[in-house]
Scaffold this motif. Structure first.
Motif, PDB file in Angstrom:
ATOM      1  N   LEU A   1     -91.423  39.624  64.762  1.00  0.00           N
ATOM      2  CA  LEU A   1     -92.156  38.857  64.117  1.00  0.00           C
ATOM      3  C   LEU A   1     -93.283  37.878  64.692  1.00  0.00           C
ATOM      4  CD1 LEU A   1     -90.128  37.832  60.928  1.00  0.00           C
ATOM      5  CD2 LEU A   1     -92.117  39.371  60.824  1.00  0.00           C
ATOM      6  N   GLY A   2     -92.931  37.373  65.976  1.00  0.00           N
ATOM      7  CA  GLY A   2     -93.584  36.428  66.876  1.00  0.00           C
ATOM      8  C   GLY A   2     -93.254  34.858  65.989  1.00  0.00           C
ATOM      9  N   ALA A   3     -92.519  34.836  64.997  1.00  0.00           N
ATOM     10  CA  ALA A   3     -92.391  33.807  64.232  1.00  0.00           C
ATOM     11  C   ALA A   3     -90.748  33.444  63.763  1.00  0.00           C
ATOM     12  CB  ALA A   3     -93.124  33.571  63.238  1.00  0.00           C
ATOM     13  N   ALA A   4     -90.456  32.464  63.226  1.00  0.00           N
ATOM     14  CA  ALA A   4     -88.985  32.277  62.882  1.00  0.00           C
ATOM     15  C   ALA A   4     -88.982  33.060  61.352  1.00  0.00           C
ATOM     16  CB  ALA A   4     -88.954  30.691  62.327  1.00  0.00           C
ATOM     17  N   VAL A   5     -87.828  33.538  61.287  1.00  0.00           N
ATOM     18  CA  VAL A   5     -87.442  34.353  60.061  1.00  0.00           C
ATOM     19  C   VAL A   5     -87.234  33.660  58.944  1.00  0.00           C
ATOM     20  CG1 VAL A   5     -86.242  36.406  61.412  1.00  0.00           C
ATOM     21  CG2 VAL A   5     -85.046  34.375  60.628  1.00  0.00           C
ATOM     22  N   GLY A   6     -87.192  33.891  57.843  1.00  0.00           N
ATOM     23  CA  GLY A   6     -87.041  33.459  56.583  1.00  0.00           C
ATOM     24  C   GLY A   6     -85.847  33.036  55.907  1.00  0.00           C
ATOM     25  N   GLU A   7     -85.348  32.316  55.130  1.00  0.00           N
ATOM     26  CA  GLU A   7     -84.024  32.012  54.635  1.00  0.00           C
ATOM     27  C   GLU A   7     -83.428  33.406  53.977  1.00  0.00           C
ATOM     28  OE1 GLU A   7     -82.151  29.881  50.972  1.00  0.00           O
ATOM     29  OE2 GLU A   7     -83.558  28.674  52.143  1.00  0.00           O
ATOM     30  N   ASP A   8     -84.335  34.000  53.489  1.00  0.00           N
ATOM     31  CA  ASP A   8     -83.583  35.373  53.097  1.00  0.00           C
ATOM     32  C   ASP A   8     -83.706  36.524  53.849  1.00  0.00           C
ATOM     33  OD1 ASP A   8     -86.169  35.657  52.758  1.00  0.00           O
ATOM     34  OD2 ASP A   8     -86.255  36.543  50.618  1.00  0.00           O
ATOM     35  N   HIS A   9     -83.658  36.353  54.992  1.00  0.00           N
ATOM     36  CA  HIS A   9     -83.827  37.253  56.233  1.00  0.00           C
ATOM     37  C   HIS A   9     -82.515  38.185  56.309  1.00  0.00           C
ATOM     38  CE1 HIS A   9     -84.558  39.154  60.064  1.00  0.00           C
ATOM     39  NE2 HIS A   9     -83.577  38.896  60.637  1.00  0.00           N
ATOM     40  N   VAL A  10     -82.915  39.574  56.281  1.00  0.00           N
ATOM     41  CA  VAL A  10     -81.921  40.552  56.352  1.00  0.00           C
ATOM     42  C   VAL A  10     -81.688  41.104  57.287  1.00  0.00           C
ATOM     43  CG1 VAL A  10     -81.163  42.802  55.186  1.00  0.00           C
ATOM     44  CG2 VAL A  10     -82.511  41.166  53.831  1.00  0.00           C
ATOM     45  N   LEU A  11     -80.355  40.736  57.992  1.00  0.00           N
ATOM     46  CA  LEU A  11     -80.215  41.008  59.451  1.00  0.00           C
ATOM     47  C   LEU A  11     -80.317  42.670  59.752  1.00  0.00           C
ATOM     48  CD1 LEU A  11     -79.714  39.100  62.104  1.00  0.00           C
ATOM     49  CD2 LEU A  11     -77.355  39.511  61.480  1.00  0.00           C
ATOM     50  N   GLY A  12     -80.439  42.908  61.027  1.00  0.00           N
ATOM     51  CA  GLY A  12     -80.243  44.324  61.456  1.00  0.00           C
ATOM     52  C   GLY A  12     -78.729  44.471  61.601  1.00  0.00           C
ATOM     53  N   VAL A  13     -78.450  45.762  62.452  1.00  0.00           N
ATOM     54  CA  VAL A  13     -76.856  46.109  63.018  1.00  0.00           C
ATOM     55  C   VAL A  13     -76.768  45.304  64.057  1.00  0.00           C
ATOM     56  CG1 VAL A  13     -75.573  48.069  63.416  1.00  0.00           C
ATOM     57  CG2 VAL A  13     -77.201  48.464  61.940  1.00  0.00           C
ATOM     58  N   GLY A  14     -76.172  44.212  64.113  1.00  0.00           N
ATOM     59  CA  GLY A  14     -75.796  43.648  65.162  1.00  0.00           C
ATOM     60  C   GLY A  14     -74.112  43.525  65.501  1.00  0.00           C
TER      61      GLY A  14
END
Length: 496
Positions: free
Chosen positions: A130-143
């Protein structure tokens, strides 16, 4: 992140699937297109070798640059790659973002597979993309956490399975290999939207429900439950829904452990990631054992312990916050103050396996911080089998014939003495599974040498007592707990 929720319709997912299949945008296709070295570099966060290799990959290269490398691609190339899916529909859905005459990914869509095949997982773009901070409701990838739970989950066939807090849906994807019916829940509407996209893209029929914790499945029971909860511990706040519960300390993990068994069928199994506090003057095993309801077998496996400063710094960086920044300093101070006020010396992390039982429950808490390669899910299923056998046969161990399996070896460490070398350490190793180890004394070593599947344990102990001048009853009392522990760890097998 946009406040507009993604809208991945069944028709859009079907057309996108066709485009991916035509381009061979799957786990095998990506590896073949990039080559082993460039693919490994991409996994290390080094995109340039993959960018160079994708230039000769045609339509597949377009998808690789778009979704895996976060590049802006010419609209004409993307339109050609999408085939029957109009670019305008892809943009309107949130899948793509317009950038002048170019297009960028609006969502992270990447291949993910196992030894049986390949899927696609839909999640949000991370802060680097994104080039920016993620939002509170960010859905994470496969970590790494998701993958560790995948490897720690039993894959024995079940009728019904609940994926509690599904996120991007990756646990449910793997569950589709062994579960006939799958229900997936999440508190986040955004997560459910993306999980639905994941399931539609892979042509999987998964029941979805929204709500906190177990509320969406009240009064229902499942043969298996998997859960990757928001297990980050600290002050009661929510910066990101994928990791923060709003509960203080390790209360989120405690809540899941306390409530999960009530939603299992008789003999049903739950498996989850969890964190627990190491508090001054308290044994961590006592802490987590208090979470358990009655009638529950439990295996707590501690994989790591982080001291507070390291823990805080790790999670700040995970959120894209520089610990040296003003924001990082403020959050770190508040977090560490909370740890200090609650006498927290460290944070444990690991896996929990639970089983609903009508028998006398078995509760085991143990460290498993050594490196190992084999998936823990197979071991967890075997552990439950062995616990069940011990519950029914524990009083008859003396009548049982045992053998040491071929996967178990004995290590001796000798040191020099006045009369030559003498054995200082005898250590039993299991070379498969999680690599269990047990130190033995001379008598236990001799006993195991006789466990070759021929004589019952009582006969072996009788012979050992005579050979070493020991009282047979005392020898039995000392041996039975050791034998039971070795059976639990798969280092002694039952023959008869």
């Amino acid at each position: 992140m946009s406040d507009v929720l993604p809208d991945l319709s069944p028709d859009l997912c079907a057309r996108l699937r066709e485009a991916f299949l035509a381009a061979r945008y799957d786990t095998d296709g990506v590896v073949e297109a990039l080559g082993g070295a460039a693919h490994a570099a991409l996994g290390r966060g080094e995109p340039v070798p993959a960018l160079r290799a994708s230039g000769d990959a045609g339509t597949l290269g377009t998808f690789i640059r778009l979704f895996l490398l976060g590049e802006a691609e010419p609209e004409r190339a993307v339109r050609s790659a999408l085939g029957g899916l109009p670019v305008e529909d892809a943009v309107a859905s949130g899948l793509l973002r317009a950038d002048g005459g170019y297009l960028r990914a609006g969502l992270d869509v990447r291949p993910h597979g196992d030894d049986q095949g390949s899927w696609w997982v839909v999640s949000d773009l991370d802060s680097d993309q994104l080039g920016a901070a993620v939002g509170e409701d960010h859905v994470l990838g496969v970590g790494h956490a998701s993958l560790s739970l995948v490897r720690a989950t039993s894959r024995r066939p079940v009728d019904t399975l609940l994926d509690l807090g599904t996120g991007n849906g990756v646990q449910a994807l793997h569950a589709s290999r062994h579960a006939r019916r799958i229900t997936a829940t999440d508190v986040s509407e955004r997560a459910l939207r993306l999980a639905r996209g994941t399931f539609q893209l892979n042509e999987l029929d998964v029941e979805l429900a929204r709500g906190e914790w177990f509320a969406p499945v009240a009064r229902r029971r499942f043969d298996q439950i998997v859960c990757n909860p928001p297990f980050v511990v600290g002050p009661p706040r929510v910066d990101y829904t994928y990791r923060d519960s709003g509960l203080a300390g390790d209360d989120a993990s405690a809540l899941v452990v306390r409530q999960l068994p009530a939603f299992l069928t008789d003999g049903g199994v739950g498996q989850l990631l969890a964190s627990w506090l190491h508090v001054e003057g308290e044994d961590w095993s006592d802490r987590v054992s208090r979470w358990l309801p009655q009638g529950t077998d439990a295996w707590f496996v501690q994989r790591d312990i982080a001291e507070p400063a390291l823990y805080v710094g790790t999670w700040l960086r995970d959120a894209g916050i520089d610990p040296r920044s003003a924001e990082g300093r403020t959050k770190a101070a508040a977090w560490l103050d909370w740890f200090s006020e609650h006498d927290v010396e460290g944070v444990g992390f690991g896996f929990v396996t639970l089983r609903r039982t009508e028998g006398v429950p078995t509760i085991v808490c143990e460290d498993l911080r050594q490196a190992y390669d084999d998936p823990l899910g197979t071991e967890a299923a075997g552990w439950l089998d062995r616990v069940e056998w011990l519950r029914g046969h524990g009083s008859r161990l003396l009548d049982t014939v045992f053998r040491v399996p071929d996967s178990v070896v004995l290590e001796r460490v000798d040191e020099p003495g006045d009369d030559g070398w003498r054995t200082a350490i005898r250590r039993l190793h299991r070379i498969d599974g999680p690599g269990w180890q047990h130190e033995l004394d001379e008598l236990a070593t001799a006993l195991l040498a006789g466990c070759r599947g021929l004589l019952p344990l009582s006969d072996l102990l009788g012979l050992l007592a005579v050979a070493h001048g020991e009282d047979e009853t005392e020898l039995e009392d000392a041996a039975l707990p050791v034998v039971a522990e070795l059976v639990r760890h798969g280092m002694l097998e039952v023959v008869a």
